[in-house]
Scaffold this active site. Structure first.
Site, PDB file in Angstrom:
ATOM      1  N   CYS A   1     -19.808  -0.021  -2.417  1.00 41.97           N
ATOM      2  CA  CYS A   1     -19.865  -0.742  -3.405  1.00 41.97           C
ATOM      3  C   CYS A   1     -21.636  -0.687  -4.212  1.00 41.97           C
ATOM      4  CB  CYS A   1     -19.736  -2.012  -3.583  1.00 41.97           C
ATOM      5  SG  CYS A   1     -18.401  -2.723  -3.584  1.00 41.97           S
TER       6      CYS A   1
ATOM      7  N   GLU B   1     -14.066  -9.157  -7.426  1.00 43.20           N
ATOM      8  CA  GLU B   1     -14.459  -9.971  -6.020  1.00 43.20           C
ATOM      9  C   GLU B   1     -15.588  -9.278  -5.157  1.00 43.20           C
ATOM     10  OE1 GLU B   1     -12.326 -11.863  -4.317  1.00 43.20           O
ATOM     11  OE2 GLU B   1     -14.251 -12.011  -2.312  1.00 43.20           O
ATOM     12  N   PHE B   2     -15.694 -10.330  -4.569  1.00 43.54           N
ATOM     13  CA  PHE B   2     -17.355 -10.744  -4.341  1.00 43.54           C
ATOM     14  C   PHE B   2     -17.841 -11.014  -2.944  1.00 43.54           C
ATOM     15  CE2 PHE B   2     -17.625 -12.439  -8.868  1.00 43.54           C
ATOM     16  CZ  PHE B   2     -18.968 -11.740  -9.088  1.00 43.54           C
TER      17      PHE B   2
ATOM     18  N   THR C   1     -13.086  -3.668  -8.509  1.00 42.37           N
ATOM     19  CA  THR C   1     -14.283  -3.515  -9.498  1.00 42.37           C
ATOM     20  C   THR C   1     -14.296  -2.800 -10.715  1.00 42.37           C
ATOM     21  OG1 THR C   1     -15.844  -4.135  -7.382  1.00 42.37           O
ATOM     22  CG2 THR C   1     -17.040  -3.096  -9.831  1.00 42.37           C
TER      23      THR C   1
ATOM     24  N   LYS D   1     -24.533  -0.632   7.198  1.00 42.52           N
ATOM     25  CA  LYS D   1     -24.801  -2.066   7.395  1.00 42.52           C
ATOM     26  C   LYS D   1     -23.928  -3.195   8.926  1.00 42.52           C
ATOM     27  CE  LYS D   1     -21.793  -4.879   4.313  1.00 42.52           C
ATOM     28  NZ  LYS D   1     -21.872  -6.390   3.520  1.00 42.52           N
TER      29      LYS D   1
ATOM     30  N   THR E   1     -11.704   2.432  -6.724  1.00 38.85           N
ATOM     31  CA  THR E   1     -12.244   2.519  -7.349  1.00 38.85           C
ATOM     32  C   THR E   1     -13.574   3.770  -7.366  1.00 38.85           C
ATOM     33  OG1 THR E   1     -13.339   0.398  -8.259  1.00 38.85           O
ATOM     34  CG2 THR E   1     -11.239   0.540  -9.692  1.00 38.85           C
TER      35      THR E   1
ATOM     36  N   ASP F   1       0.999  -1.521   0.197  1.00 38.03           N
ATOM     37  CA  ASP F   1      -0.200   0.464   0.289  1.00 38.03           C
ATOM     38  C   ASP F   1       0.852   1.258   0.125  1.00 38.03           C
ATOM     39  OD1 ASP F   1      -3.645  -0.104   0.680  1.00 38.03           O
ATOM     40  OD2 ASP F   1      -2.449   2.288   0.588  1.00 38.03           O
TER      41      ASP F   1
ATOM     42  N   ARG G   1     -18.166  -9.779   1.230  1.00 40.34           N
ATOM     43  CA  ARG G   1     -18.902  -9.003   1.886  1.00 40.34           C
ATOM     44  C   ARG G   1     -18.825  -8.580   2.567  1.00 40.34           C
ATOM     45  NH1 ARG G   1     -24.030 -12.507   2.362  1.00 40.34           N
ATOM     46  NH2 ARG G   1     -22.263 -14.413   2.880  1.00 40.34           N
TER      47      ARG G   1
HETATM   48  P1  NAD Z   1     -10.412   0.570   0.084  1.00 42.79           P
HETATM   49  O1  NAD Z   1     -10.329   2.059  -0.231  1.00 42.79           O
HETATM   50  O2  NAD Z   1     -10.616   0.683   1.011  1.00 42.79           O
HETATM   51  O3  NAD Z   1      -8.507  -0.025  -0.459  1.00 42.79           O
HETATM   52  C1  NAD Z   1      -7.911   0.632  -0.968  1.00 42.79           C
HETATM   53  C2  NAD Z   1      -6.318   0.353  -1.197  1.00 42.79           C
HETATM   54  O4  NAD Z   1      -5.712   0.928  -2.803  1.00 42.79           O
HETATM   55  C3  NAD Z   1      -5.752   1.621   0.307  1.00 42.79           C
HETATM   56  O5  NAD Z   1      -5.759   1.021   1.169  1.00 42.79           O
HETATM   57  C4  NAD Z   1      -4.750   3.243  -0.919  1.00 42.79           C
HETATM   58  O6  NAD Z   1      -4.305   3.263  -0.291  1.00 42.79           O
HETATM   59  C5  NAD Z   1      -4.487   1.864  -1.864  1.00 42.79           C
HETATM   60  N1  NAD Z   1      -3.757   2.188  -2.733  1.00 42.79           N
HETATM   61  C6  NAD Z   1      -4.099   2.980  -4.203  1.00 42.79           C
HETATM   62  N2  NAD Z   1      -3.709   3.259  -5.079  1.00 42.79           N
HETATM   63  C7  NAD Z   1      -2.712   2.692  -4.789  1.00 42.79           C
HETATM   64  C8  NAD Z   1      -1.288   2.379  -4.965  1.00 42.79           C
HETATM   65  N3  NAD Z   1      -1.202   3.280  -6.507  1.00 42.79           N
HETATM   66  N4  NAD Z   1      -0.260   1.267  -4.822  1.00 42.79           N
HETATM   67  C9  NAD Z   1      -0.508   0.752  -3.769  1.00 42.79           C
HETATM   68  N5  NAD Z   1      -2.023   1.415  -2.837  1.00 42.79           N
HETATM   69  C10 NAD Z   1      -2.797   2.272  -3.870  1.00 42.79           C
HETATM   70  O7  NAD Z   1     -11.054  -0.299  -1.271  1.00 42.79           O
HETATM   71  P2  NAD Z   1     -11.541  -1.633  -1.445  1.00 42.79           P
HETATM   72  O8  NAD Z   1     -12.794  -1.046   0.366  1.00 42.79           O
HETATM   73  O9  NAD Z   1     -10.440  -2.679  -0.228  1.00 42.79           O
HETATM   74  O10 NAD Z   1     -12.292  -1.642  -3.272  1.00 42.79           O
HETATM   75  C11 NAD Z   1     -11.202  -1.766  -3.441  1.00 42.79           C
HETATM   76  C12 NAD Z   1     -11.838  -2.539  -5.151  1.00 42.79           C
HETATM   77  O11 NAD Z   1     -12.392  -3.517  -4.163  1.00 42.79           O
HETATM   78  C13 NAD Z   1     -12.527  -1.420  -5.193  1.00 42.79           C
HETATM   79  O12 NAD Z   1     -13.199  -1.394  -7.031  1.00 42.79           O
HETATM   80  C14 NAD Z   1     -14.340  -1.321  -4.651  1.00 42.79           C
HETATM   81  O13 NAD Z   1     -15.638  -1.110  -5.329  1.00 42.79           O
HETATM   82  C15 NAD Z   1     -13.736  -3.169  -4.429  1.00 42.79           C
HETATM   83  N6  NAD Z   1     -14.791  -4.356  -3.543  1.00 42.79           N
HETATM   84  C16 NAD Z   1     -15.383  -3.411  -3.124  1.00 42.79           C
HETATM   85  C17 NAD Z   1     -15.984  -4.165  -1.326  1.00 42.79           C
HETATM   86  C18 NAD Z   1     -15.649  -4.266  -0.284  1.00 42.79           C
HETATM   87  O14 NAD Z   1     -16.936  -4.858   0.091  1.00 42.79           O
HETATM   88  N7  NAD Z   1     -14.854  -2.993   0.179  1.00 42.79           N
HETATM   89  C19 NAD Z   1     -16.224  -5.764  -2.548  1.00 42.79           C
HETATM   90  C20 NAD Z   1     -16.264  -6.083  -3.451  1.00 42.79           C
HETATM   91  C21 NAD Z   1     -15.627  -5.304  -4.532  1.00 42.79           C
END
Ligand code: NAD
Length: 436
Positions: free
Chosen positions: A262, A150-151, A121, A323, A86, A30, A153
């Protein structure tokens, strides 16, 4: 098989530690140094049940490591997953800048054949664009770009990852498919269905899944509105329709509207990207609008129950996250409802079992309280916004004694109406007649 995971948030950290648990050498990367420092000391950046123990176990076993050094960490990885955020940009389109930034960094760092896997996503076509960016940045990079949405929750992320309904692989070549099949073999051995398809199908499937679930929620919310006016009970209607296997009983719980990181962004992303392809998603467009309106209508309902003017009145809000069992406040209905109550003059006292830290940075002018009883102190109206188990089990008589007024608005239908009446409240819930 060595795995690198870029982005150590809800998806990246959970996926990374689960891959380590399955026996793969995994590095989670990260760019936020404080997250990485914390993880090395055993401090989790998010709350997820069972996460801390799983990280500690795999860290001690040397299967997982954490780093801010993307280039050094991906150099000898067989698969590099991109799990960065995203978010929606201002016009609802997904902001893919973090994905492409990661792709450019990966391009110059990989050595030998590497599969780059989009776990974030993303809209259809992003995998192709990531491949283009990588080859433009480093024409010599020996890389295939796959999609593995990734699905999981939030709140049950580890269980979802380890026991998935399905694993979806969108692959551009048999060789990339082989690498991903090997990575998911342990889950396949436990019975997880693995679907291998072209990259575009995998990308569309993730957006379509979230849009469909958001549609189900929005549909039952609109049925709930009719139930209230017609003297029906939406929970009975949901049970009756949900037992039809063509419909299914999950995601038929009426409430204040969907939220979270999401559904709001993915419905908007799906609709806007489909428009680019000349394929308007009119159903999803309607869902987005109806859900947005609903949050304001729920606020109006609270204002009306409080007598139409909340000046000088106190509203206790129980639950702020979108939630239960998460600390995630992103796009929570509370972020619309609480400011609306304040706009109508209310003083808001709030308590949330998991969301207080994040909420205190996102909501202004709220008295954050030590517990539900504290929040109810001198409240004219008590509102349940999130269905945390702690609220379902709460002693309503005690809450009633702490409150000044006797109105309970339950936007999650947690209680049996008679139980609430017996505790001395006037009760408003969702999709059921008001009881007083
Ligand atoms: P998040 O914001 O919790 O985590 C993203 C991380 O990526 C952050 O810690 C950020 O610092 C890091 N990051 C960004 N750019 C970077 C880079 N260039 N190098 C290194 N680290 C970098 O996001 P999330 O909730 O984990 O979601 C991530 C993706 O997964 C999204 O596209 C989301 O839609 C998808 N997704 C999320 C969930 C969910 O429940 N949160 C479920 C399925 C899919």
């Amino acid at each position: 098989m060595k795995i690198a995971m870029i982005g150590t948030g809800y998806v990246g950290l959970v996926s990374g530690v689960c891959f380590a648990e399955l026996g793969f050498e995994t590095v989670c990367i990260d760019k936020q140094a404080d997250k990485i420092d914390g993880l090395e000391r055993g401090v989790m950046p998010i709350y997820e049940h069972g996460l801390e123990e799983m990280v500690a176990r795999n860290f001690a076993a040397g299967r997982i490591s954490f780093s801010t050094d993307l280039a050094g960490s991906v150099a000898d990885a067989d698969a590099v997953f991109i799990a960065v955020g995203t978010p929606s940009d201002v016009d609802g389109r997904p902001d893919l800048s973090a994905v492409y930034a990661a792709a450019r960094e990966i391009a110059n760092a990989v050595t030998g054949y590497t599969v780059v896997v989009n776990k974030s996503t993303v809209p259809v076509g992003t995998g192709a664009e990531v491949a283009r960016v990588i080859h433009e940045t480093n024409p010599d990079a020996d890389v295939d770009v796959a999609s593995n949405p990734e699905f999981l929750r939030e709140g049950q992320a580890i269980g979802d990852f380890m026991n998935p309904d399905r694993v979806l692989l969108g692959v551009p070549s048999p060789r990339a498919g082989q690498v991903l099949q090997t990575i998911y073999q342990p889950l396949k051995d436990q019975g997880a269905p693995v679907i291998e398809t072209v990259r575009e199908s995998a990308e569309i499937a993730k957006y379509a899944a979230n849009s469909f679930l958001a549609t189900k929620i929005t549909f039952i919310n609109q049925v709930a509105d009719l139930c209230e006016r017609a003297g029906a009970d939406v929970d009975d209607v949901a049970q009756a329709i949900g037992l039809d296997p063509r419909i299914g009983s999950s995601f038929l719980k009426a409430g204040p509207g969907y939220g979270g990181s999401c559904f709001p962004k993915d419905t908007r992303g799906f609709a806007s990207v489909a428009r680019d392809y000349g394929s308007d998603q009119e159903v999803v467009d309607a869902v987005i609008e109806a859900n947005e309106n609903r949050k304001y209508r729920m606020a109006e309902r609270i204002v009306d129950a409080g007598g139409g003017d909340l000046r000088g009145k106190t509203v206790a809000v129980l639950g702020l996250t979108f939630k239960p069992d998460t600390d995630d406040m992103r796009a929570s209905p509370s972020l619309v409802i609480v400011p609306e109550l304040q706009r109508h003059g209310a003083k808001v006292r709030a308590y949330c079992p998991g969301g207080m830290g994040n909420a205190s940075e996102m909501l202004e002018g709220v008295d954050f309280c030590d517990g539900k009883e504290d929040a109810a102190h001198n409240a004219d109206v008590v509102v349940v916004l999130t269905d945390w188990a702690e609220f379902k089990q709460m002693d309503l008589v005690q809450i009633g004694q702490r409150a000044r007024g006797n109105t309970l608005i339950d936007l999650r239908n947690l209680f049996d109406p008679q139980q609430v009446l017996d505790a001395g409240f006037t009760y408003f819930s969702v999709g059921r007649p008001a009881s007083q």
